[in-house]
Motif scaffolding. Structure first.
Motif, short mmCIF file in Angstrom:
data_model
loop_
_atom_site.label_atom_id
_atom_site.label_comp_id
_atom_site.label_asym_id
_atom_site.label_seq_id
_atom_site.Cartn_x
_atom_site.Cartn_y
_atom_site.Cartn_z
N GLN A 92 0.94 -1.13 0.01
CA GLN A 92 0.09 -0.14 -0.04
C GLN A 92 0.78 1.38 0.12
O GLN A 92 0.63 2.22 -0.78
CB GLN A 92 -0.92 0.04 1.07
CG GLN A 92 -1.95 -1.03 1.20
CD GLN A 92 -3.16 -0.76 2.21
OE1 GLN A 92 -3.38 0.29 2.67
NE2 GLN A 92 -3.79 -1.81 2.48
N ARG A 93 2.01 1.22 0.77
CA ARG A 93 2.77 2.46 0.60
C ARG A 93 3.57 2.67 -0.70
O ARG A 93 3.42 3.54 -0.95
CB ARG A 93 4.05 2.24 1.81
CG ARG A 93 3.30 1.99 3.22
CD ARG A 93 4.33 2.09 4.16
NE ARG A 93 5.47 1.09 4.31
CZ ARG A 93 5.53 0.06 4.90
NH1 ARG A 93 4.59 -0.11 5.94
NH2 ARG A 93 6.57 -0.64 4.87
N LEU A 94 4.01 1.54 -1.27
CA LEU A 94 4.49 1.73 -2.44
C LEU A 94 3.50 2.03 -3.42
O LEU A 94 3.84 3.18 -4.60
CB LEU A 94 5.05 0.37 -3.07
CG LEU A 94 6.50 -0.18 -2.24
CD1 LEU A 94 6.59 -1.49 -2.72
CD2 LEU A 94 7.52 0.71 -2.76
N PHE A 95 2.38 1.66 -3.72
CA PHE A 95 1.33 1.92 -4.68
C PHE A 95 0.81 3.53 -4.16
O PHE A 95 0.60 4.18 -5.25
CB PHE A 95 0.41 1.11 -4.44
CG PHE A 95 -0.82 1.15 -5.65
CD1 PHE A 95 -0.35 0.43 -6.82
CD2 PHE A 95 -1.72 1.98 -5.82
CE1 PHE A 95 -1.23 0.39 -8.01
CE2 PHE A 95 -2.65 2.07 -6.82
CZ PHE A 95 -2.14 1.30 -7.99
N LEU A 96 0.71 3.93 -3.04
CA LEU A 96 0.46 5.26 -2.76
C LEU A 96 1.41 6.22 -3.32
O LEU A 96 1.33 7.08 -4.04
CB LEU A 96 0.36 5.41 -1.10
CG LEU A 96 -0.12 6.86 -0.68
CD1 LEU A 96 -1.47 7.30 -1.30
CD2 LEU A 96 -0.24 6.59 0.85
N GLU A 97 2.85 5.83 -3.04
CA GLU A 97 3.71 6.88 -3.47
C GLU A 97 3.80 7.04 -5.20
O GLU A 97 3.90 7.88 -5.65
CB GLU A 97 5.23 6.56 -3.07
CG GLU A 97 5.33 6.75 -1.72
CD GLU A 97 7.12 6.56 -1.37
OE1 GLU A 97 7.37 6.73 -0.18
OE2 GLU A 97 7.66 5.63 -2.14
N VAL A 151 -5.89 -1.13 -1.17
CA VAL A 151 -4.68 -0.25 -1.73
C VAL A 151 -5.48 1.04 -2.38
O VAL A 151 -4.99 2.12 -2.31
CB VAL A 151 -4.05 -1.50 -2.85
CG1 VAL A 151 -3.15 -0.42 -3.49
CG2 VAL A 151 -3.58 -2.27 -2.01
N ALA A 152 -6.55 0.49 -3.40
CA ALA A 152 -6.93 1.75 -4.03
C ALA A 152 -7.57 2.68 -3.22
O ALA A 152 -7.58 3.89 -3.15
CB ALA A 152 -7.96 1.50 -5.09
N ALA A 153 -8.60 2.27 -1.83
CA ALA A 153 -9.01 3.05 -0.92
C ALA A 153 -8.02 3.80 -0.27
O ALA A 153 -8.47 5.13 0.19
CB ALA A 153 -9.76 2.32 -0.23
N GLN A 154 -7.00 3.47 -0.01
CA GLN A 154 -5.88 4.25 0.69
C GLN A 154 -5.60 5.41 -0.23
O GLN A 154 -5.24 6.61 0.04
CB GLN A 154 -4.66 3.33 0.96
CG GLN A 154 -4.80 2.69 2.21
CD GLN A 154 -4.47 3.27 3.62
OE1 GLN A 154 -4.87 4.55 3.51
NE2 GLN A 154 -4.47 2.51 4.68
N VAL A 155 -5.24 5.24 -1.53
CA VAL A 155 -4.90 6.30 -2.52
C VAL A 155 -5.91 7.33 -2.43
O VAL A 155 -5.79 8.49 -2.54
CB VAL A 155 -4.51 5.76 -3.86
CG1 VAL A 155 -4.44 6.69 -4.86
CG2 VAL A 155 -3.16 4.75 -3.71
N LEU A 195 -5.96 6.30 -12.30
CA LEU A 195 -4.78 5.41 -12.17
C LEU A 195 -5.04 3.94 -12.02
O LEU A 195 -6.34 3.43 -11.56
CB LEU A 195 -4.36 5.95 -10.71
CG LEU A 195 -4.10 7.42 -10.59
CD1 LEU A 195 -3.88 7.53 -8.86
CD2 LEU A 195 -2.97 7.71 -11.30
N ALA A 196 -4.34 3.15 -12.71
CA ALA A 196 -4.39 1.53 -12.96
C ALA A 196 -3.20 1.15 -12.90
O ALA A 196 -2.15 1.70 -13.41
CB ALA A 196 -5.18 1.65 -14.18
N GLY A 197 -2.85 -0.17 -12.14
CA GLY A 197 -1.80 -0.63 -11.96
C GLY A 197 -1.89 -1.79 -10.79
O GLY A 197 -2.82 -2.21 -10.58
N GLY A 198 -0.60 -2.08 -10.39
CA GLY A 198 -0.50 -3.16 -9.40
C GLY A 198 0.76 -3.00 -8.85
O GLY A 198 1.91 -2.21 -8.98
N VAL A 199 0.96 -3.88 -7.61
CA VAL A 199 2.08 -3.89 -6.68
C VAL A 199 2.28 -5.13 -6.24
O VAL A 199 1.37 -6.08 -6.01
CB VAL A 199 2.14 -2.76 -5.53
CG1 VAL A 199 0.80 -3.01 -4.73
CG2 VAL A 199 3.14 -2.85 -4.89
N SER A 200 3.43 -5.61 -5.77
CA SER A 200 3.58 -6.76 -5.46
C SER A 200 5.11 -6.83 -4.55
O SER A 200 6.10 -6.20 -5.24
CB SER A 200 4.04 -7.96 -6.45
OG SER A 200 4.32 -9.19 -5.91
N VAL A 201 4.93 -7.28 -3.38
CA VAL A 201 6.24 -7.32 -2.47
C VAL A 201 6.46 -8.75 -2.10
O VAL A 201 5.49 -9.22 -1.50
CB VAL A 201 6.15 -6.29 -1.32
CG1 VAL A 201 7.41 -6.51 -0.44
CG2 VAL A 201 5.98 -5.00 -1.94
#
Length: 542
Positions: A92-97, A151-155, A195-201
């Motif tokens: 979530q932090r990465l996607f927000l930035e 994730v989207a809601a945080q943004v 905004l559209a995309g994805g994140v994975s850690v």
């Protein structure tokens, strides 16, 4: 200029990738053929908390694409408390930035945008939370920062976005499916920018099994006879999208145009739940081409799912051949690649990363080489497709690419992207311009000035009016400010780095007034939005 109907403009891109802190670095790595998959030492694995039983297993794959500073975050920038930041999933932090960075790349201050901004995100399972639950304190409370749902809601919450905000979860195809969902919402006027995309850690905690998804050495040999899967990697990719007509009218940068897209599922037309389906993949490619109103022969490059698995690659190429069969093409007419050969498998972020690669390819006219390709899989009938082993200069009247992403469970997505029609030439800008720069802290302001100077020095053909317009109209004005007055890019570089100024008094006074907190009072530049360095986040351990 005649514009294709129902087309979507890519107006901004951002991301962090293994070996690349931003999109320009990713493109350099692709062109240079850099394999960024990391081979972990035993000491590194122990520091990550990998247990003794896994370390002793000969099938343990000690490789993967990693991101530095995953546990660091600029919490103050987003108004996040220290406790909130510590509880948030790193994804979530990465996607927000990177959502903020994508908006900046698009020249959009969400507080000033006249319209609805939507967020469509895909994310991997929160492994960070699971590892902490099962190896740390089992009583750690569940908070809204722990699940991919948020994730989207945080943004939306942190950036004040009031359009649709939704999680799109389809395994490895999540982020490309998110792009398709976002594009449809734009066409339906449910939002005006998306905004559209994805994140994975992830971490290196995977085992190789014959015929499975993870190769013994972590390298992805897509479409090669030696393919045995790949490694899972960490990364984040976000695209900013608008209706093409709106983007043109707003004088936004248009990096590429999305002409068509489709999402489908294999249903029961496959050997098992985790198996890929030939007919389902072929159908989604054909549907995307039909949605774009294009024949297969209009496509010069396919950025494939390309996971490097024994079964997956063979079915993917056969499905492509079936989808292209209505327009017979000669051998080696269409390049076929996979970004997984450079980065590994970004899981929920893989499709968006692949789309960014395709956008860069159609924009710059170069198809990057596929790494680790030595001998074509003899069980694969390539037909009109070929795998480039060196960078290919892409010469075509209109460059178009298809992008595929297939999720475990059978959800398939395909997107057609094409280069932007040439813009009419215009006279080079002359005269004095004001370039404003701002940030939330003095150190961030210093870094912003230096980054902008480095960028302009490396891109001497950038139009000064475009730079001035982007900085004035496309960036938020923060509390710590600086402004320089210049006539050309070399002068801008020198003054951003602190050399004394000698400029017209009226513009100097206007710049000084803005630095003191006033609204811009200098003449507007006749420019377009262009990509400039994103905000220099001041990350700290959380």
């Amino acid at each position: 200029m005649s514009l294709p109907e129902d087309a979507i403009a890519v107006v901004g891109m951002a991301g962090r990738f293994p070996g690349a802190p931003d999109v320009p670095s990713l493109w350099r790595n692709l062109l240079d053929g850099v394999d960024v998959v990391h081979d972990y030492t035993e000491a590194e694995l122990r520091a990550l908390g990998v247990g003794e039983r896994l370390l002793a297993d000969p099938a343990h794959v000690r490789a993967g694409g990693r991101l530095p500073d995953v546990t660091a975050f600029d919490a103050d920038f987003f108004g996040v408390t220290a406790d909130e930041a510590a509880a948030m999933d790193p994804q979530q932090r990465l996607f927000l930035e990177q959502s903020w960075a994508a908006l900046e790349d698009a020249g959009c201050d969400p507080a000033a945008f006249d319209g609805l901004i939507g967020v469509f995100s895909g994310a991997s399972v929160n492994r960070h939370f699971l590892y902490r639950q099962f190896t740390g304190d089992p009583d750690e409370p569940l908070v809204p920062g722990f699940a991919p749902d948020y994730v989207a809601a945080q943004v939306a919450y942190r950036l004040g976005l009031t359009g649709p905000a939704m999680a799109v979860q389809t395994a490895c195809s999540s982020s490309l499916t998110a792009v398709c969902v976002a594009a449809q919402h734009l066409l339906d006027y449910r939002c005006d920018l998306a905004l559209a995309g994805g994140v994975s850690v992830t971490e290196p905690r995977f085992l190789h099994t014959p015929g499975g998804l993870v190769s013994p050495d972590g390298r992805c040999r897509a479409f090669d006879a030696a393919g045995q899967g790949g490694a899972y990697s960490s990364g984040v990719a976000v695209l900013a999208l608008k209706r093409l007509q709106d983007a043109v009218e707003s004088r936004d940068q248009v990096l590429a145009v999305i002409r068509g897209w489709a999402v489908g599922n294999d249903g029961a037309r496959r050997a098992g739940f985790a198996a890929p389906g030939l007919d389902g993949q072929a159908s989604v490619v054909a549907e995307a081409l039909a949605d774009a109103g294009l024949a297969p022969g209009a496509i010069g490059f396919v950025e494939g799912h390309g996971s490097g698995t024994v079964v997956g690659d063979a079915i993917e190429v056969a499905a492509l051949a079936q989808a292209f069969s209505d327009d017979p093409l000669p051998p080696s007419a269409v390049a076929l690649g996979s970004i997984k050969t450079n980065l590994g498998n970004l899981d929920a972020a893989a499709g968006a990363a692949a789309l960014i690669k395709a956008v860069l390819a159609v924009r710059h006219g170069v198809i990057p080489a596929n790494l680790h390709f030595e001998r074509a899989d003899p069980d694969v009938e390539f037909g009109p497709f070929y795998v480039p082993v060196k960078n290919v200069a892409w010469e075509a009247e209109t460059r178009r690419a298809g992008v595929s992403s297939f999720g475990l469970g059978g959800t398939n997505a395909h997107v057609i992207v094409e280069q932007v029609a040439g813009e009419p030439p215009r006279p080079a800008s002359t005269g004095w311009r004001v370039l404003p720069v701002s940030a939330r802290t003095p150190e961030a302001l210093r870094q912003a000035r230096m980054r902008l100077a480095d960028h302009l020095e490396a891109a001497p053909l950038t139009d000064l009016d475009d730079v001035a317009h982007t900085l004035t109209a496309g960036r938020r004005a923060f509390a710590y400010r600086a402004a320089i007055v210049c006539r050309d890019l070399p002068e801008a570089v020198a003054r951003l780095r602190g050399l004394p100024q000698d400029a017209p008094e009226d513009l100097t006074r206007a710049a000084e007034a803005w630095v003191a907190g006033d609204e811009p009072a200098w003449p507007a530049a006749d420019g377009r939005i262009v990509s400039l360095p994103a905000y220099p986040f001041q990350r700290q351990e959380v």
